[in-house]
Design an enzyme around this catalytic site. Structure first.
Site, PDB file in Angstrom:
ATOM      1  N   ARG A  18       0.901  -1.140   0.104  1.00 26.04           N
ATOM      2  CA  ARG A  18      -0.021   0.018   0.023  1.00 26.04           C
ATOM      3  C   ARG A  18       0.790   1.371   0.170  1.00 26.04           C
ATOM      4  O   ARG A  18       1.870   1.328   0.586  1.00 26.04           O
ATOM      5  CB  ARG A  18      -0.899  -0.191   1.138  1.00 26.04           C
ATOM      6  CG  ARG A  18      -1.752  -1.028   1.244  1.00 26.04           C
ATOM      7  CD  ARG A  18      -2.909  -0.821   2.416  1.00 26.04           C
ATOM      8  NE  ARG A  18      -3.987  -2.119   2.450  1.00 26.04           N
ATOM      9  CZ  ARG A  18      -3.578  -3.309   2.536  1.00 26.04           C
ATOM     10  NH1 ARG A  18      -2.636  -3.891   2.976  1.00 26.04           N
ATOM     11  NH2 ARG A  18      -4.778  -4.201   2.301  1.00 26.04           N
ATOM     12  N   HIS A  40      -0.788  -2.356  -4.489  1.00 28.09           N
ATOM     13  CA  HIS A  40      -0.261  -3.640  -5.406  1.00 28.09           C
ATOM     14  C   HIS A  40      -0.333  -3.188  -6.962  1.00 28.09           C
ATOM     15  O   HIS A  40      -0.725  -3.626  -7.640  1.00 28.09           O
ATOM     16  CB  HIS A  40      -1.277  -4.815  -5.307  1.00 28.09           C
ATOM     17  CG  HIS A  40      -0.829  -5.454  -3.948  1.00 28.09           C
ATOM     18  ND1 HIS A  40       0.189  -5.443  -3.443  1.00 28.09           N
ATOM     19  CD2 HIS A  40      -1.771  -6.566  -3.560  1.00 28.09           C
ATOM     20  CE1 HIS A  40      -0.160  -6.351  -2.297  1.00 28.09           C
ATOM     21  NE2 HIS A  40      -0.899  -6.864  -2.200  1.00 28.09           N
ATOM     22  N   HIS A  50       2.399 -13.258  -5.171  1.00 21.24           N
ATOM     23  CA  HIS A  50       1.221 -13.090  -4.308  1.00 21.24           C
ATOM     24  C   HIS A  50       0.543 -14.235  -4.104  1.00 21.24           C
ATOM     25  O   HIS A  50      -0.522 -14.656  -3.904  1.00 21.24           O
ATOM     26  CB  HIS A  50       0.319 -12.030  -4.483  1.00 21.24           C
ATOM     27  CG  HIS A  50      -0.373 -11.444  -3.328  1.00 21.24           C
ATOM     28  ND1 HIS A  50      -1.531 -12.027  -2.729  1.00 21.24           N
ATOM     29  CD2 HIS A  50      -0.162 -10.131  -2.674  1.00 21.24           C
ATOM     30  CE1 HIS A  50      -1.693 -11.537  -1.879  1.00 21.24           C
ATOM     31  NE2 HIS A  50      -1.297 -10.246  -1.638  1.00 21.24           N
ATOM     32  N   ASP A  66      -0.950  -8.864   8.527  1.00 20.15           N
ATOM     33  CA  ASP A  66      -0.930  -8.622   7.227  1.00 20.15           C
ATOM     34  C   ASP A  66       0.371  -7.410   7.354  1.00 20.15           C
ATOM     35  O   ASP A  66       0.042  -6.201   6.957  1.00 20.15           O
ATOM     36  CB  ASP A  66      -2.226  -7.596   6.947  1.00 20.15           C
ATOM     37  CG  ASP A  66      -2.384  -7.509   5.425  1.00 20.15           C
ATOM     38  OD1 ASP A  66      -1.165  -7.714   4.674  1.00 20.15           O
ATOM     39  OD2 ASP A  66      -3.124  -6.929   4.974  1.00 20.15           O
ATOM     40  N   GLU A  95       5.401 -12.358   0.900  1.00 19.90           N
ATOM     41  CA  GLU A  95       5.719 -11.365   0.184  1.00 19.90           C
ATOM     42  C   GLU A  95       6.863 -10.637   0.282  1.00 19.90           C
ATOM     43  O   GLU A  95       6.911  -9.693   0.970  1.00 19.90           O
ATOM     44  CB  GLU A  95       4.387 -10.244  -0.005  1.00 19.90           C
ATOM     45  CG  GLU A  95       3.036 -10.847  -0.333  1.00 19.90           C
ATOM     46  CD  GLU A  95       1.994 -10.164   0.149  1.00 19.90           C
ATOM     47  OE1 GLU A  95       1.917  -8.836  -0.332  1.00 19.90           O
ATOM     48  OE2 GLU A  95       0.949 -10.356   1.199  1.00 19.90           O
TER      49      GLU A  95
END
Length: 345
Positions: A76, A101, A175, A248, A309
């Protein structure tokens, strides 16, 4: 060792890498999406260990970015803009007020050029894509090359290389959502994760980095000696709640061990080892997945996969002290991450 290919729609081809152990990695030229990874468990039962759609057309939207190559910037970007050399670049706001992304037309949505290769020890795909100056709001004409390589050690290596004719922002990743239970028999809450990381990045309620790097000590973010995902799912720590009951977050690697991440599923005996030259990794535990998606093995659900990631940090565009995503003009961006599929000894 071989590469199989099948044209599944007019402009979409499915490639499958097969090694001598029966391990398979399937990939689309659409978004470089890894649709399936067939890997052995402790009893040599070969099953799928990533999340993928049942229907090909769902990859054209792919709101969850299943298996896709992500760019120009993975993650982000706060406020959908950044500044380079006193010039402000505005990007698409596709995640509330923020840019996620690479935007809705990022690399996950591109049709990549693919050149398969085979030799005695490995098989693979060379993917290439040209992103013109101004695409998605980013400066610079950018040439990107990504190589997927599978060998007989059950290692899947992803190598990235890119060049731009203008200073720009870039950090690439894949991803894939991993689930080592095999064919999605269980969720990933009991997966044990070990990370070579003593710091993680604090997020606000919109999942935007605050600029603070926090110690993992005495928190459910301490994976240095191994921890199950369920610890974060059940936690009432605001960082887990902000993420939607799980993780996350960007973990900064200490790079004091050969492997930066290890994921283990005790029931199947599968073990995934991640080695990378990247400075950190977003670990996402599919907290926002619901039952609305039709996957190969059945409906999707929360905590069904774990994303690893590996990348630099887009927080560096707004805060000091984070791994940079700036690529200078005529500089070559390189990165490599290897996923080794093993079993618990």
């Amino acid at each position: 060792m071989q590469v199989k290919s099948e044209q599944v729609q007019t402009d979409i081809t499915l490639y499958t890498l097969v090694n001598d152990n029966g391990m398979e990695v399937s990939c689309l030229n659409l978004g470089g999406v890894i649709t399936k990874i067939m890997a052995p468990d402790r009893n040599n039962n070969i099953e799928n260990v990533v999340l993928g759609f049942r229907n090909l057309d769902d990859y054209k939207q792919n709101p969850t970015y299943f298996g896709a190559l992500i760019g120009r910037v993975a993650g982000r970007i706060q406020g959908s803009q950044f500044e380079l050399d006193n010039e402000v670049y505005s990007l698409e706001a596709n995640n509330e007020e923020n840019h996620l992304h690479g935007g809705s037309h990022g690399f996950h949505a591109a049709i990549w050029d693919v050149a398969p290769f085979e030799n005695a020890d490995e098989v693979g795909l060379k993917l290439s894509h040209f992103s013109p100056d101004g695409e998605g709001g980013y400066p610079g004409n950018l040439q990107v090359n990504v190589t997927y390589t599978l060998n007989n050690k059950n290692e899947l290596a992803i190598s990235y290389q890119a060049n731009s004719d203008h200073k720009t922002a870039l950090t690439l990743t894949n991803h894939s959502y991993f689930n080592l239970s095999g064919n999605l028999k269980n969720d990933i809450k009991n997966h044990k994760v070990t990370l070579n990381s003593s710091k993680f990045v604090e997020l606000d309620a919109e999942l935007i980095p605050t600029g603070k790097q926090l110690s993992v000590e005495n928190t459910v973010f301490d994976f240095q000696l191994g921890r199950q995902i369920i610890d974060g799912v059940k936690s009432d720590y605001d960082q887990n709640l902000n993420a939607g009951k799980g993780y996350d977050h960007y973990f900064l690697f200490d790079h004091t061990r050969p492997e930066q991440a290890i994921v283990e599923d005790q029931q199947s005996g599968r073990k995934l080892i991640v080695t990378t030259d990247q400075p950190g990794m977003v670990m996402y535990t599919s907290n926002s997945l619901d039952d609305s998606l039709e996957l190969l093995e059945g409906p999707s659900k929360q905590h069904l996969g774990i994303c690893l990631e590996t990348q630099a940090s887009p927080a560096s565009l707004h805060h000091e002290g984070f791994p940079s995503v700036i690529l200078n003009k005529d500089e070559t961006y390189t990165a490599k991450t290897t996923f080794t599929f093993d079993v618990i000894k």
